[in-house]
Design a protein around this motif. Structure first.
Motif, PDB file in Angstrom:
ATOM      1  N   LEU A  30       0.829  -1.207   0.000  1.00 62.38           N
ATOM      2  CA  LEU A  30       0.000   0.000   0.000  1.00 62.38           C
ATOM      3  C   LEU A  30       0.862   1.255   0.000  1.00 62.38           C
ATOM      4  O   LEU A  30       0.566   2.232  -0.700  1.00 62.38           O
ATOM      5  N   PHE A  31       1.940   1.216   0.753  1.00 63.85           N
ATOM      6  CA  PHE A  31       2.903   2.317   0.779  1.00 63.85           C
ATOM      7  C   PHE A  31       3.474   2.546  -0.622  1.00 63.85           C
ATOM      8  O   PHE A  31       3.575   3.686  -1.094  1.00 63.85           O
ATOM      9  N   GLN A  32       3.842   1.469  -1.304  1.00 67.63           N
ATOM     10  CA  GLN A  32       4.372   1.572  -2.653  1.00 67.63           C
ATOM     11  C   GLN A  32       3.336   2.148  -3.612  1.00 67.63           C
ATOM     12  O   GLN A  32       3.657   2.990  -4.454  1.00 67.63           O
ATOM     13  N   ALA A  33       2.092   1.701  -3.490  1.00 70.03           N
ATOM     14  CA  ALA A  33       1.031   2.204  -4.367  1.00 70.03           C
ATOM     15  C   ALA A  33       0.828   3.701  -4.168  1.00 70.03           C
ATOM     16  O   ALA A  33       0.553   4.433  -5.134  1.00 70.03           O
ATOM     17  N   ALA A  34       0.973   4.171  -2.940  1.00 69.11           N
ATOM     18  CA  ALA A  34       0.848   5.606  -2.682  1.00 69.11           C
ATOM     19  C   ALA A  34       1.959   6.383  -3.386  1.00 69.11           C
ATOM     20  O   ALA A  34       1.716   7.437  -3.978  1.00 69.11           O
ATOM     21  N   VAL A  35       3.160   5.858  -3.349  1.00 68.48           N
ATOM     22  CA  VAL A  35       4.278   6.526  -4.034  1.00 68.48           C
ATOM     23  C   VAL A  35       4.054   6.516  -5.542  1.00 68.48           C
ATOM     24  O   VAL A  35       4.330   7.509  -6.226  1.00 68.48           O
ATOM     25  N   PHE A  36       3.526   5.415  -6.081  1.00 66.35           N
ATOM     26  CA  PHE A  36       3.208   5.359  -7.509  1.00 66.35           C
ATOM     27  C   PHE A  36       2.207   6.452  -7.868  1.00 66.35           C
ATOM     28  O   PHE A  36       2.356   7.139  -8.887  1.00 66.35           O
ATOM     29  N   LEU A  37       1.179   6.601  -7.050  1.00 63.90           N
ATOM     30  CA  LEU A  37       0.168   7.631  -7.294  1.00 63.90           C
ATOM     31  C   LEU A  37       0.787   9.022  -7.289  1.00 63.90           C
ATOM     32  O   LEU A  37       0.465   9.863  -8.143  1.00 63.90           O
ATOM     33  N   LEU A  38       1.689   9.270  -6.368  1.00 62.68           N
ATOM     34  CA  LEU A  38       2.344  10.577  -6.306  1.00 62.68           C
ATOM     35  C   LEU A  38       3.137  10.862  -7.575  1.00 62.68           C
ATOM     36  O   LEU A  38       3.036  11.944  -8.160  1.00 62.68           O
ATOM     37  N   TYR A  39       3.917   9.906  -8.030  1.00 61.74           N
ATOM     38  CA  TYR A  39       4.725  10.118  -9.232  1.00 61.74           C
ATOM     39  C   TYR A  39       3.853  10.341 -10.459  1.00 61.74           C
ATOM     40  O   TYR A  39       4.131  11.207 -11.287  1.00 61.74           O
ATOM     41  N   ILE A  40       2.798   9.558 -10.596  1.00 59.80           N
ATOM     42  CA  ILE A  40       1.922   9.719 -11.755  1.00 59.80           C
ATOM     43  C   ILE A  40       1.196  11.054 -11.689  1.00 59.80           C
ATOM     44  O   ILE A  40       1.015  11.728 -12.704  1.00 59.80           O
ATOM     45  N   THR A  41       0.798  11.474 -10.496  1.00 60.83           N
ATOM     46  CA  THR A  41       0.130  12.761 -10.342  1.00 60.83           C
ATOM     47  C   THR A  41       1.067  13.904 -10.706  1.00 60.83           C
ATOM     48  O   THR A  41       0.658  14.867 -11.367  1.00 60.83           O
ATOM     49  N   MET A  42       2.310  13.810 -10.298  1.00 65.22           N
ATOM     50  CA  MET A  42       3.263  14.877 -10.612  1.00 65.22           C
ATOM     51  C   MET A  42       3.591  14.922 -12.098  1.00 65.22           C
ATOM     52  O   MET A  42       3.940  15.976 -12.629  1.00 65.22           O
ATOM     53  N   GLY A  43       3.469  13.806 -12.796  1.00 66.37           N
ATOM     54  CA  GLY A  43       3.799  13.761 -14.213  1.00 66.37           C
ATOM     55  C   GLY A  43       2.682  14.266 -15.114  1.00 66.37           C
ATOM     56  O   GLY A  43       2.879  14.443 -16.314  1.00 66.37           O
TER      57      GLY A  43
END
Length: 118
Positions: free
Chosen positions: A38-51
């Motif tokens: 879940l922690f990893q999925a949150a980081v994925f969401l952050l990177y995709i949102t910033m892109g």
């Protein structure tokens, strides 16, 4: 700035904290591993949102698009790689948990540590 504009960042923060809580506070190894995922999925969401670029188009150069705004594909490529690594980490972790259960008869962290102290 409206809350709708930063919705992804709020979801990121909530998922990150839930995953962090599960990793730190839970004693069941499977729950810890799911918290890490879940922690990893949150980081994925952050990177995709910033892109994400509003009004951006795919970075394909065509005639007549001299002033076009292009989205950077690098965050998506990095996240695809990170997803593969995350799935591999989860699979390896589950395999280790199965082996721990065979050896110690429990997947609770306290029981495993208590068995090692004897």
């Amino acid at each position: 700035m409206c809350i709708r504009d930063s919705y992804n960042y709020w979801v990121f923060a909530v998922l990150l904290m839930i995953g962090f809580y599960a990793v730190v506070a839970k004693t069941n190894l499977v729950k810890k591993l799911m918290g890490l995922s879940l922690f990893q999925a949150a980081v994925f969401l952050l990177y995709i949102t910033m892109g994400k670029i509003s009004g951006g188009t795919a970075p394909i150069i065509q005639k007549g698009l001299e002033d076009a705004v292009f989205s950077n594909p690098l965050p998506q490529v990095l996240i695809l790689t990170a997803i593969v690594v995350g799935i591999s980490t989860t699979a390896l972790g589950l395999g280790i948990i199965v082996r721990i259960n065979e050896e110690y008869g429990s997947i609770d962290e306290r029981d495993v540590q208590e068995s090692d102290r004897r």
